[in-house]
Write a protein that holds these residues in place. Structure first.
Motif, PDB file in Angstrom:
ATOM      1  N   MET A   1       0.832  -1.188   0.000  1.00 24.30           N
ATOM      2  CA  MET A   1       0.000   0.000   0.000  1.00 24.30           C
ATOM      3  C   MET A   1       0.873   1.247   0.000  1.00 24.30           C
ATOM      4  O   MET A   1       1.852   1.318   0.737  1.00 24.30           O
ATOM      5  N   PRO A   2       0.536   2.262  -0.822  1.00 20.93           N
ATOM      6  CA  PRO A   2       1.298   3.516  -0.785  1.00 20.93           C
ATOM      7  C   PRO A   2       1.225   4.180   0.590  1.00 20.93           C
ATOM      8  O   PRO A   2       0.390   3.844   1.433  1.00 20.93           O
ATOM      9  N   ASP A   3       2.099   5.143   0.792  1.00 18.97           N
ATOM     10  CA  ASP A   3       2.179   5.827   2.074  1.00 18.97           C
ATOM     11  C   ASP A   3       0.908   6.603   2.392  1.00 18.97           C
ATOM     12  O   ASP A   3       0.172   7.044   1.496  1.00 18.97           O
ATOM     13  N   LEU A   4       0.699   6.809   3.691  1.00 18.84           N
ATOM     14  CA  LEU A   4      -0.351   7.710   4.162  1.00 18.84           C
ATOM     15  C   LEU A   4       0.211   9.125   4.126  1.00 18.84           C
ATOM     16  O   LEU A   4       1.217   9.411   4.789  1.00 18.84           O
ATOM     17  N   ILE A   5      -0.423  10.008   3.377  1.00 15.36           N
ATOM     18  CA  ILE A   5       0.031  11.393   3.244  1.00 15.36           C
ATOM     19  C   ILE A   5      -1.080  12.297   3.787  1.00 15.36           C
ATOM     20  O   ILE A   5      -2.186  12.327   3.238  1.00 15.36           O
ATOM     21  N   LEU A   6      -0.788  13.005   4.858  1.00 16.57           N
ATOM     22  CA  LEU A   6      -1.767  13.898   5.467  1.00 16.57           C
ATOM     23  C   LEU A   6      -1.456  15.331   5.068  1.00 16.57           C
ATOM     24  O   LEU A   6      -0.376  15.850   5.350  1.00 16.57           O
ATOM     25  N   HIS A   7      -2.425  15.968   4.424  1.00 17.29           N
ATOM     26  CA  HIS A   7      -2.327  17.380   4.058  1.00 17.29           C
ATOM     27  C   HIS A   7      -3.007  18.171   5.173  1.00 17.29           C
ATOM     28  O   HIS A   7      -4.236  18.072   5.357  1.00 17.29           O
ATOM     29  N   HIS A   8      -2.252  18.969   5.900  1.00 16.53           N
ATOM     30  CA  HIS A   8      -2.764  19.576   7.129  1.00 16.53           C
ATOM     31  C   HIS A   8      -1.928  20.795   7.487  1.00 16.53           C
ATOM     32  O   HIS A   8      -0.983  21.150   6.784  1.00 16.53           O
ATOM     33  N   TYR A   9      -2.279  21.452   8.596  1.00 15.12           N
ATOM     34  CA  TYR A   9      -1.397  22.449   9.194  1.00 15.12           C
ATOM     35  C   TYR A   9      -1.503  22.330  10.705  1.00 15.12           C
ATOM     36  O   TYR A   9      -2.484  21.788  11.238  1.00 15.12           O
ATOM     37  N   ALA A  10      -0.498  22.816  11.407  1.00 16.85           N
ATOM     38  CA  ALA A  10      -0.315  22.486  12.824  1.00 16.85           C
ATOM     39  C   ALA A  10      -1.479  22.924  13.697  1.00 16.85           C
ATOM     40  O   ALA A  10      -1.846  22.233  14.649  1.00 16.85           O
ATOM     41  N   THR A  11      -2.085  24.090  13.405  1.00 10.34           N
ATOM     42  CA  THR A  11      -3.098  24.635  14.299  1.00 10.34           C
ATOM     43  C   THR A  11      -4.519  24.231  13.935  1.00 10.34           C
ATOM     44  O   THR A  11      -5.474  24.690  14.552  1.00 10.34           O
ATOM     45  N   SER A  12      -4.689  23.368  12.943  1.00  5.30           N
ATOM     46  CA  SER A  12      -6.015  22.911  12.531  1.00  5.30           C
ATOM     47  C   SER A  12      -6.567  21.906  13.533  1.00  5.30           C
ATOM     48  O   SER A  12      -5.975  20.847  13.753  1.00  5.30           O
ATOM     49  N   PRO A  13      -7.726  22.191  14.148  1.00  6.24           N
ATOM     50  CA  PRO A  13      -8.268  21.239  15.125  1.00  6.24           C
ATOM     51  C   PRO A  13      -8.655  19.890  14.524  1.00  6.24           C
ATOM     52  O   PRO A  13      -8.397  18.844  15.124  1.00  6.24           O
ATOM     53  N   HIS A 219       1.183  11.326  18.227  1.00  4.85           N
ATOM     54  CA  HIS A 219       0.862  11.474  16.813  1.00  4.85           C
ATOM     55  C   HIS A 219       1.461  10.400  15.911  1.00  4.85           C
ATOM     56  O   HIS A 219       1.480  10.576  14.685  1.00  4.85           O
ATOM     57  N   GLY A 220       1.944   9.322  16.436  1.00  8.08           N
ATOM     58  CA  GLY A 220       2.533   8.300  15.582  1.00  8.08           C
ATOM     59  C   GLY A 220       3.894   8.734  15.062  1.00  8.08           C
ATOM     60  O   GLY A 220       4.560   9.584  15.649  1.00  8.08           O
ATOM     61  N   THR A 221       4.301   8.166  13.936  1.00  6.16           N
ATOM     62  CA  THR A 221       5.617   8.446  13.360  1.00  6.16           C
ATOM     63  C   THR A 221       5.449   9.290  12.114  1.00  6.16           C
ATOM     64  O   THR A 221       4.916   8.837  11.099  1.00  6.16           O
ATOM     65  N   MET A 222       5.896  10.542  12.191  1.00 10.80           N
ATOM     66  CA  MET A 222       5.691  11.509  11.109  1.00 10.80           C
ATOM     67  C   MET A 222       6.979  11.779  10.362  1.00 10.80           C
ATOM     68  O   MET A 222       8.039  11.900  10.954  1.00 10.80           O
ATOM     69  N   GLU A 223       6.866  11.866   9.024  1.00 11.86           N
ATOM     70  CA  GLU A 223       7.984  12.227   8.159  1.00 11.86           C
ATOM     71  C   GLU A 223       7.597  13.430   7.313  1.00 11.86           C
ATOM     72  O   GLU A 223       6.497  13.474   6.743  1.00 11.86           O
ATOM     73  N   THR A 224       8.452  14.409   7.221  1.00 16.63           N
ATOM     74  CA  THR A 224       8.169  15.605   6.433  1.00 16.63           C
ATOM     75  C   THR A 224       8.135  15.280   4.936  1.00 16.63           C
ATOM     76  O   THR A 224       8.989  14.556   4.425  1.00 16.63           O
ATOM     77  N   PHE A 225       7.151  15.825   4.267  1.00 13.64           N
ATOM     78  CA  PHE A 225       6.944  15.627   2.834  1.00 13.64           C
ATOM     79  C   PHE A 225       6.545  16.977   2.266  1.00 13.64           C
ATOM     80  O   PHE A 225       6.268  17.920   3.018  1.00 13.64           O
ATOM     81  N   ASP A 226       6.517  17.131   0.943  1.00 15.27           N
ATOM     82  CA  ASP A 226       6.049  18.404   0.409  1.00 15.27           C
ATOM     83  C   ASP A 226       5.016  18.171  -0.687  1.00 15.27           C
ATOM     84  O   ASP A 226       4.801  17.048  -1.147  1.00 15.27           O
ATOM     85  N   ALA A 227       4.379  19.263  -1.098  1.00 14.23           N
ATOM     86  CA  ALA A 227       3.268  19.159  -2.035  1.00 14.23           C
ATOM     87  C   ALA A 227       3.703  18.602  -3.383  1.00 14.23           C
ATOM     88  O   ALA A 227       2.975  17.816  -4.004  1.00 14.23           O
ATOM     89  N   ALA A 228       4.876  18.999  -3.869  1.00 15.83           N
ATOM     90  CA  ALA A 228       5.348  18.497  -5.163  1.00 15.83           C
ATOM     91  C   ALA A 228       5.524  16.983  -5.122  1.00 15.83           C
ATOM     92  O   ALA A 228       5.167  16.272  -6.074  1.00 15.83           O
ATOM     93  N   GLN A 229       6.054  16.466  -4.016  1.00 12.02           N
ATOM     94  CA  GLN A 229       6.213  15.021  -3.870  1.00 12.02           C
ATOM     95  C   GLN A 229       4.850  14.331  -3.827  1.00 12.02           C
ATOM     96  O   GLN A 229       4.662  13.256  -4.419  1.00 12.02           O
ATOM     97  N   ALA A 230       3.904  14.925  -3.125  1.00  8.05           N
ATOM     98  CA  ALA A 230       2.574  14.330  -3.019  1.00  8.05           C
ATOM     99  C   ALA A 230       1.886  14.277  -4.380  1.00  8.05           C
ATOM    100  O   ALA A 230       1.253  13.271  -4.740  1.00  8.05           O
ATOM    101  N   LEU A 231       2.004  15.338  -5.149  1.00 12.12           N
ATOM    102  CA  LEU A 231       1.416  15.351  -6.488  1.00 12.12           C
ATOM    103  C   LEU A 231       2.077  14.303  -7.386  1.00 12.12           C
ATOM    104  O   LEU A 231       1.406  13.643  -8.186  1.00 12.12           O
ATOM    105  N   ALA A 232       3.374  14.132  -7.232  1.00  9.20           N
ATOM    106  CA  ALA A 232       4.080  13.113  -8.011  1.00  9.20           C
ATOM    107  C   ALA A 232       3.614  11.714  -7.642  1.00  9.20           C
ATOM    108  O   ALA A 232       3.485  10.829  -8.507  1.00  9.20           O
TER     109      ALA A 232
END
Length: 312
Positions: A1-13, A219-232
């Motif tokens: 299964m491909p990675d779980l990619i969460l599009h979010h920001y820190a202060t979003s409830p 929050h589990g194990t988080m890895e930094t990703f960016d939008a260009a990578q997610a679109l790819a």
């Protein structure tokens, strides 16, 4: 299964709700930080219009709304369950209340008075104005609480939650369920984002103790990703949903394959347009193609969303 990619920001409830679910299920995930106001061109390239936060991406499948995303994460990691028997009906009902009635009362209270100053203490004046205009546009279909009414409602809801915690550590049992995650994030916003308004939480010590237990999940194990990578990632994959129900349930007289829009009933009414691929008892799926994201399937829950045929 491909990675779980969460599009979010820190202060979003609502993002905090999902970050804790990921932690509860001990999942690894990739973090794409998105703007907290429009425009959100990279996100909209995936969703086709929807811009509420957060959004979960798995390959070329884009899942909107935390109620649906929780179902997806339950499939990815069935244990520990968000919907344990025998109370899964009650758990879902309480979760829906937490995500709507409780949430909007808490927000109207938290961002009144000194709460607004807390939110924008380190931001220039134009940031506060832009945020206000953005949320006004997203709330065009809503009736909002006045501060006094919100305070009264919020206090009542906190007392009701306290009553639910009389004989148990969590809202509907001995372990966290979807109800806890859906009710926690509104209170988290009051405590963490508007501390000047957080004294209201002191009227219910049992709720404060429950909040501490929820926060400790992490929050589990988080890895930094960016939008260009997610679109790819989207462009390199073929849609393959993890949603298990597939039987067509026609409530609108709109056959599969029709060009349609799906939009939230209230907050964030921006529609997403595409070809209707699924309309089941729980969700809608749209097929759409974007120059950067390729062909994606965008999934929405049925509850809280409207389906309309695109007229030629």
């Amino acid at each position: 299964m491909p990675d779980l990619i969460l599009h979010h920001y820190a202060t979003s409830p609502f993002s905090e709700k999902l970050r804790l679910v990921l932690g509860y299920k001990k999942l690894a995930w990739k973090s794409v930080i998105i703007p907290n106001i429009a425009p959100k061109p990279d996100l909209v390239a995936l969703t086709g219009g929807y811009r509420r936060t957060p959004v979960l991406q798995i390959g070329a499948d884009i899942y909107c709304d935390t109620s649906l995303i929780c179902d997806v994460l339950e499939h990815v990691a069935p244990l520990p369950s968000l919907y344990p028997e025998p109370g899964k009906g009650l758990e879902r009902v309480v979760a829906q209340w937490g995500d709507t009635t409780l949430f909007w009362a808490s927000m109207a209270y938290s961002i009144s008075g000194k709460g607004t100053a807390d939110l924008f203490a380190k931001a220039p004046p134009e940031a506060a104005k832009a945020f206000g205009e953005d949320r006004k546009a997203m709330s065009v279909n809503m009736v909002r609480h006045r501060p006094g009414d919100a305070a009264a409602a919020y206090k009542s809801y906190l007392r009701r939650m306290s009553d639910m915690l009389d004989d148990t550590d969590y809202l509907v049992g001995a372990y966290p369920t979807v109800a806890d995650f859906a009710c926690y994030h509104a209170l988290w916003f009051t405590r963490k984002r508007t501390p000047s308004m957080a004294g209201i939480l002191q009227i219910t010590p049992a709720v404060s103790d429950w909040m501490d237990r929820m926060a400790a999940i992490g929050h589990g194990t988080m890895e930094t990703f960016d939008a260009a990578q997610a679109l790819a990632v989207a462009a390199a994959n073929t849609p393959h949903t993890l949603l298990s129900d597939s039987t067509f349930q026609d409530e609108h007289g709109i056959p599969l394959g029709t060009r349609v829009t799906v939009a939230a009933e209230s907050f964030g009414p921006e529609p997403s347009e595409g070809e209707l691929m699924a309309a089941t008892r729980t969700h809608y799926t749209l097929r759409r193609t974007d120059p950067r994201a390729g062909t994606v399937h965008v999934h929405f829950p049925r509850i809280g969303y409207t389906l309309r045929k695109v007229e030629a």
